[in-house]
Design a protein around this motif. Sequence first.
Motif, mmCIF file in Angstrom:
data_model
loop_
_atom_site.group_PDB
_atom_site.id
_atom_site.type_symbol
_atom_site.label_atom_id
_atom_site.label_comp_id
_atom_site.label_asym_id
_atom_site.label_seq_id
_atom_site.Cartn_x
_atom_site.Cartn_y
_atom_site.Cartn_z
ATOM 1 N N UNK A 188 0.901 -1.000 0.128
ATOM 2 C CA UNK A 188 -0.074 0.036 0.159
ATOM 3 C C UNK A 188 0.849 1.285 -0.104
ATOM 4 N N UNK A 189 1.939 1.156 0.481
ATOM 5 C CA UNK A 189 2.821 2.224 0.617
ATOM 6 C C UNK A 189 3.922 2.562 -0.434
ATOM 7 N N UNK A 190 4.039 1.678 -1.453
ATOM 8 C CA UNK A 190 5.007 1.611 -2.504
ATOM 9 C C UNK A 190 4.846 3.161 -3.113
ATOM 10 N N UNK A 191 3.689 3.560 -3.595
ATOM 11 C CA UNK A 191 3.538 4.553 -4.420
ATOM 12 C C UNK A 191 3.766 6.092 -3.494
ATOM 13 N N UNK A 192 3.901 5.880 -2.112
ATOM 14 C CA UNK A 192 4.155 6.974 -1.554
ATOM 15 C C UNK A 192 5.362 7.192 -1.110
ATOM 16 N N UNK A 193 6.310 6.233 -1.604
ATOM 17 C CA UNK A 193 8.013 6.372 -1.432
ATOM 18 C C UNK A 193 8.427 7.566 -2.488
ATOM 19 N N UNK A 194 9.296 8.170 -1.718
ATOM 20 C CA UNK A 194 9.767 9.404 -2.803
ATOM 21 C C UNK A 194 10.261 9.083 -4.143
ATOM 22 N N UNK A 195 10.943 8.098 -4.258
ATOM 23 C CA UNK A 195 11.660 7.805 -5.493
ATOM 24 C C UNK A 195 10.519 6.924 -6.293
ATOM 25 N N UNK A 196 9.399 6.600 -6.123
ATOM 26 C CA UNK A 196 8.288 5.986 -6.682
ATOM 27 C C UNK A 196 7.124 7.013 -7.182
ATOM 28 N N UNK A 197 7.125 7.956 -6.409
ATOM 29 C CA UNK A 197 5.979 8.828 -6.507
ATOM 30 C C UNK A 197 5.652 9.352 -7.813
ATOM 31 N N UNK A 198 6.442 9.402 -8.690
ATOM 32 C CA UNK A 198 6.034 9.798 -10.019
ATOM 33 C C UNK A 198 5.416 8.781 -10.700
ATOM 34 N N UNK A 199 5.490 7.505 -10.287
ATOM 35 C CA UNK A 199 4.823 6.486 -11.011
ATOM 36 C C UNK A 199 3.320 6.201 -10.418
ATOM 37 N N UNK A 200 2.820 6.947 -9.523
ATOM 38 C CA UNK A 200 1.502 6.724 -8.710
ATOM 39 C C UNK A 200 0.558 6.460 -9.758
ATOM 40 N N UNK A 201 -0.256 5.232 -9.342
ATOM 41 C CA UNK A 201 -1.313 5.084 -10.344
ATOM 42 C C UNK A 201 -1.040 3.557 -11.182
ATOM 43 N N UNK A 202 0.314 3.358 -11.330
ATOM 44 C CA UNK A 202 0.577 2.325 -12.131
ATOM 45 C C UNK A 202 0.410 0.862 -11.433
ATOM 46 N N UNK A 203 0.348 0.890 -10.450
ATOM 47 C CA UNK A 203 0.143 -0.555 -9.791
ATOM 48 C C UNK A 203 -1.130 -0.729 -9.293
ATOM 49 N N UNK A 204 -1.684 -2.107 -9.470
ATOM 50 C CA UNK A 204 -3.065 -2.523 -9.134
ATOM 51 C C UNK A 204 -2.732 -3.891 -8.047
ATOM 52 N N UNK A 205 -3.357 -3.800 -6.852
ATOM 53 C CA UNK A 205 -3.143 -4.976 -6.305
ATOM 54 C C UNK A 205 -4.359 -5.929 -6.351
ATOM 55 N N UNK A 206 -4.417 -7.172 -6.657
ATOM 56 C CA UNK A 206 -5.652 -7.849 -6.737
ATOM 57 C C UNK A 206 -5.191 -9.053 -5.799
ATOM 58 N N UNK A 207 -5.874 -9.235 -4.609
ATOM 59 C CA UNK A 207 -5.766 -10.177 -3.745
ATOM 60 C C UNK A 207 -6.581 -11.214 -4.049
ATOM 61 N N UNK A 208 -6.258 -12.736 -3.917
ATOM 62 C CA UNK A 208 -6.974 -13.698 -3.840
ATOM 63 C C UNK A 208 -6.835 -14.878 -2.826
ATOM 64 N N UNK A 209 -8.123 -14.889 -2.208
ATOM 65 C CA UNK A 209 -8.361 -15.786 -1.258
ATOM 66 C C UNK A 209 -9.230 -16.918 -1.388
#
Length: 258
Positions: A162-183
């Motif tokens: 959840x915090x990856x796109x808040x990291x300074x070095x990844x902030x410019x890529x916000x919106x690229x990642x979608x997490x799809x959990x499967x249970x």
Amino acid sequence: MTASAEKFTRQTLLDVQPLTPSLFSLRTSRDSGFRFRSGQFARLGVTKADGSVVWRAYSMVSAPHDEHLDFFSIVVPGGEFTSELSRLREGDSLLIDRQAFGFLTLDRFVDGRDLWLLATGTGIAPFMSILQDFEAWERFESIKLVYSVREANELAYLDLIAGLEQRDYLAEYAGKLQFIPVVTREQHPGALNERITTLIENGELERAAGLELTPEHSRVMLCGNPQMIDDTRQALKQRGLNLSLSRRPGQVAVENYW
């Protein structure tokens, strides 16, 4: 044999975090000379009471730029290695090969627009390393992380994801990642509820992702239990996505150290 000539280094266990009675993460110190690419694994060694050493392969969870090494493990009941490993505590030592191994790395793909990371269980580990590095975010327009477990309490690294796109070095890529959990063994809010192969075959995975799996655009990495890898490879092959080999670039990469 001198320490420098040995194939391994002795590292210190810095932290152990239980997730469930059978899952735990561990953090170790890192030898200054140890180098790896995101997605690779190292062989860890634990010393038994009789002085013998048992070795097993573990993908790095940590990024190549981290000063420490993180790993994710399941306790195999009666397992020679994990039984010893799970007994270790902070300050204890374990052995780590000087060389990293494995080909579940992004250089397996020569092109592609969408990166799909499909994991079961502790197979999430190499994808955590890949997602904490720059390359995937720079190369691909979208990243789909699909993480399948049996019960919801086995979903690990949720805060990190959840915090990856808040990291300074990844902030410019916000919106690229979608997490799809499967249970698969219980209903869980926000999670799909069937095996990854079924979700591919019935189209539900693509509907959840809002994206098609195609040979032209999709590049897929698989890590998890061998049956999942075999079954998913076959399901992807039906879509025209084939294993990427050095002599024949393709759309699918797998890890086979299990």
